[in-house]
Write a protein that holds these residues in place. Structure first.
Motif, PDB file in Angstrom:
ATOM      1  N   ARG A  85       0.825  -1.213   0.000  1.00 23.01           N
ATOM      2  CA  ARG A  85       0.000   0.000   0.000  1.00 23.01           C
ATOM      3  C   ARG A  85       0.855   1.257   0.000  1.00 23.01           C
ATOM      4  NH1 ARG A  85      -3.551   1.313   4.044  1.00 23.01           N
ATOM      5  NH2 ARG A  85      -4.629   2.554   2.518  1.00 23.01           N
ATOM      6  N   SER A  86       1.891   1.277   0.832  1.00 24.30           N
ATOM      7  CA  SER A  86       2.685   2.505   0.908  1.00 24.30           C
ATOM      8  C   SER A  86       4.068   2.216   1.458  1.00 24.30           C
ATOM      9  CB  SER A  86       1.990   3.543   1.794  1.00 24.30           C
ATOM     10  OG  SER A  86       1.948   3.102   3.133  1.00 24.30           O
TER      11      SER A  86
ATOM     12  N   LEU B  93       7.194   4.335   3.552  1.00 25.96           N
ATOM     13  CA  LEU B  93       7.465   5.546   4.305  1.00 25.96           C
ATOM     14  C   LEU B  93       8.953   5.644   4.613  1.00 25.96           C
ATOM     15  CD1 LEU B  93       4.400   4.780   4.946  1.00 25.96           C
ATOM     16  CD2 LEU B  93       4.685   6.153   6.996  1.00 25.96           C
TER      17      LEU B  93
ATOM     18  N   LEU C  22      15.267   5.346   8.148  1.00 29.63           N
ATOM     19  CA  LEU C  22      14.489   4.114   8.187  1.00 29.63           C
ATOM     20  C   LEU C  22      13.466   4.106   7.064  1.00 29.63           C
ATOM     21  CD1 LEU C  22      13.813   4.065  12.009  1.00 29.63           C
ATOM     22  CD2 LEU C  22      15.179   2.376  10.799  1.00 29.63           C
TER      23      LEU C  22
ATOM     24  N   GLU D 232       4.031  -0.650   4.306  1.00 31.09           N
ATOM     25  CA  GLU D 232       2.728  -1.097   4.781  1.00 31.09           C
ATOM     26  C   GLU D 232       2.124  -2.063   3.775  1.00 31.09           C
ATOM     27  OE1 GLU D 232      -0.327   1.802   4.798  1.00 31.09           O
ATOM     28  OE2 GLU D 232      -1.614   0.681   6.161  1.00 31.09           O
TER      29      GLU D 232
ATOM     30  N   TYR E  10      -4.396  -3.086   3.694  1.00 32.54           N
ATOM     31  CA  TYR E  10      -5.054  -2.096   4.545  1.00 32.54           C
ATOM     32  C   TYR E  10      -5.248  -2.646   5.940  1.00 32.54           C
ATOM     33  CZ  TYR E  10      -8.240   1.718   5.687  1.00 32.54           C
ATOM     34  OH  TYR E  10      -8.822   2.829   6.251  1.00 32.54           O
ATOM     35  N   GLY E  11      -4.730  -1.909   6.908  1.00 33.04           N
ATOM     36  CA  GLY E  11      -4.886  -2.298   8.299  1.00 33.04           C
ATOM     37  C   GLY E  11      -3.774  -3.168   8.823  1.00 33.04           C
ATOM     38  N   GLN E  12      -2.874  -3.626   7.968  1.00 33.46           N
ATOM     39  CA  GLN E  12      -1.759  -4.411   8.471  1.00 33.46           C
ATOM     40  C   GLN E  12      -0.697  -3.493   9.067  1.00 33.46           C
ATOM     41  OE1 GLN E  12      -0.096  -7.027   5.585  1.00 33.46           O
ATOM     42  NE2 GLN E  12      -1.801  -8.450   5.627  1.00 33.46           N
ATOM     43  N   ASN E  13       0.199  -4.133   9.791  1.00 31.53           N
ATOM     44  CA  ASN E  13       1.253  -3.365  10.434  1.00 31.53           C
ATOM     45  C   ASN E  13       2.335  -2.983   9.437  1.00 31.53           C
ATOM     46  OD1 ASN E  13       0.031  -3.688  12.975  1.00 31.53           O
ATOM     47  ND2 ASN E  13       0.900  -5.732  13.120  1.00 31.53           N
ATOM     48  N   PHE E  14       3.146  -2.019   9.847  1.00 30.69           N
ATOM     49  CA  PHE E  14       4.286  -1.613   9.066  1.00 30.69           C
ATOM     50  C   PHE E  14       5.476  -2.517   9.367  1.00 30.69           C
ATOM     51  CE2 PHE E  14       3.057   2.409   7.156  1.00 30.69           C
ATOM     52  CZ  PHE E  14       1.890   2.692   7.825  1.00 30.69           C
TER      53      PHE E  14
ATOM     54  N   PHE F  96       9.578  -2.510   9.205  1.00 29.76           N
ATOM     55  CA  PHE F  96      10.695  -1.584   9.122  1.00 29.76           C
ATOM     56  C   PHE F  96      11.942  -2.284   8.606  1.00 29.76           C
ATOM     57  CE2 PHE F  96       9.553   2.480  10.977  1.00 29.76           C
ATOM     58  CZ  PHE F  96       8.328   2.191  11.538  1.00 29.76           C
ATOM     59  N   GLY F  97      12.717  -1.547   7.820  1.00 26.78           N
ATOM     60  CA  GLY F  97      14.025  -2.021   7.422  1.00 26.78           C
ATOM     61  C   GLY F  97      15.034  -1.767   8.525  1.00 26.78           C
TER      62      GLY F  97
END
Lengths: 118, 111
Positions: B31-32, B34, B88, B92, B95-99, B101-102
């Protein structure tokens, strides 16, 4: 964006004790998240805290070790129980602002709580 | 399993240099993406990318996403010592799932 306040900012804790971290948001949010960042590591999600229900824990994290409260839509606490040196980390509270189903969500972090266990 | 990889993990440059930080990902139902800058404790939000080929720009920082090749880059031009931080990348999924992180790229800008 949100203003997210965490306290304590920093603490030195004795092995075997417990510490509660507080997180206050300046607006009502449905979901709040607790992350841990161990030295030199990236962020790892501990649990998701929704108001009015039990927190959902990620693999490797359990409620007995990291109990979470979420009494209302602007506040949450994370307790680190029976601490050991391996719990020395930055603990971050975050909130997620939802976009539309076709766009992404954005997460914002509190200032973090730096715990050192001796 | 969702995964985010960043490179390089560490980078040392001198003021005035231009740097490019890389983020590649494997995630279900993207989805996205960041980007965050982490100086002391809390990461601060830089960019959110959802569409391929559209550059986001803020001052000397810019970022672009390639959803076909599953990566993003973060460019910093005319670097300053204040750019020293961990950058960092987070992705995502549905929809609604957690992010996820690298590991971050630790950038050090020397005077």
């Amino acid at each position: 964006s949100a203003v997210i306040s965490q306290k304590p900012s920093r603490d030195i804790c004795q092995r075997g004790t417990s510490l509660t971290i507080q997180c206050q948001v300046d607006s009502q949010v449905t979901m709040m998240f607790w992350y841990r960042q161990q030295p030199g590591q990236s962020l790892t999600l501990i649990a998701t805290a929704n108001q009015g229900s039990e927190a959902t824990y990620e693999s490797g994290f359990v409620i007995d070790k990291f109990p979470i409260s979420r009494p209302n839509l602007t506040f949450s606490t994370l307790t680190v129980s029976n601490m050991s040196p391996e719990d020395s980390s930055i603990y971050l509270c975050s909130v997620e602002y939802w976009g539309t189903p076709s766009s992404g969500n954005t997460i914002y972090f509190g200032e973090g709580s730096w715990l050192t266990v001796v | 399993e969702d995964k985010v990889v960043q490179s390089p993990l560490s980078l040392v440059v001198h003021e005035g240099d231009t740097v490019t930080l890389n983020c590649s990902y494997e995630v279900t139902n993207f989805r996205s993406l960041l980007w965050y800058k982490q100086e002391k404790k809390a990461p601060t939000f830089l960019f959110m990318l959802t569409s391929s080929g559209i550059e986001k720009k803020s001052g000397r920082l810019s970022s672009i996403l390639d959803k076909k090749e599953l990566f993003s880059i973060l460019n910093i031009t005319a670097t300053q010592t204040g750019d020293s931080a961990i950058y960092l990348c987070a992705v995502e999924g549905s929809y609604g799932q957690n992010f996820v992180f690298g590991p971050g790229t630790r950038l050090s800008v020397l005077p």
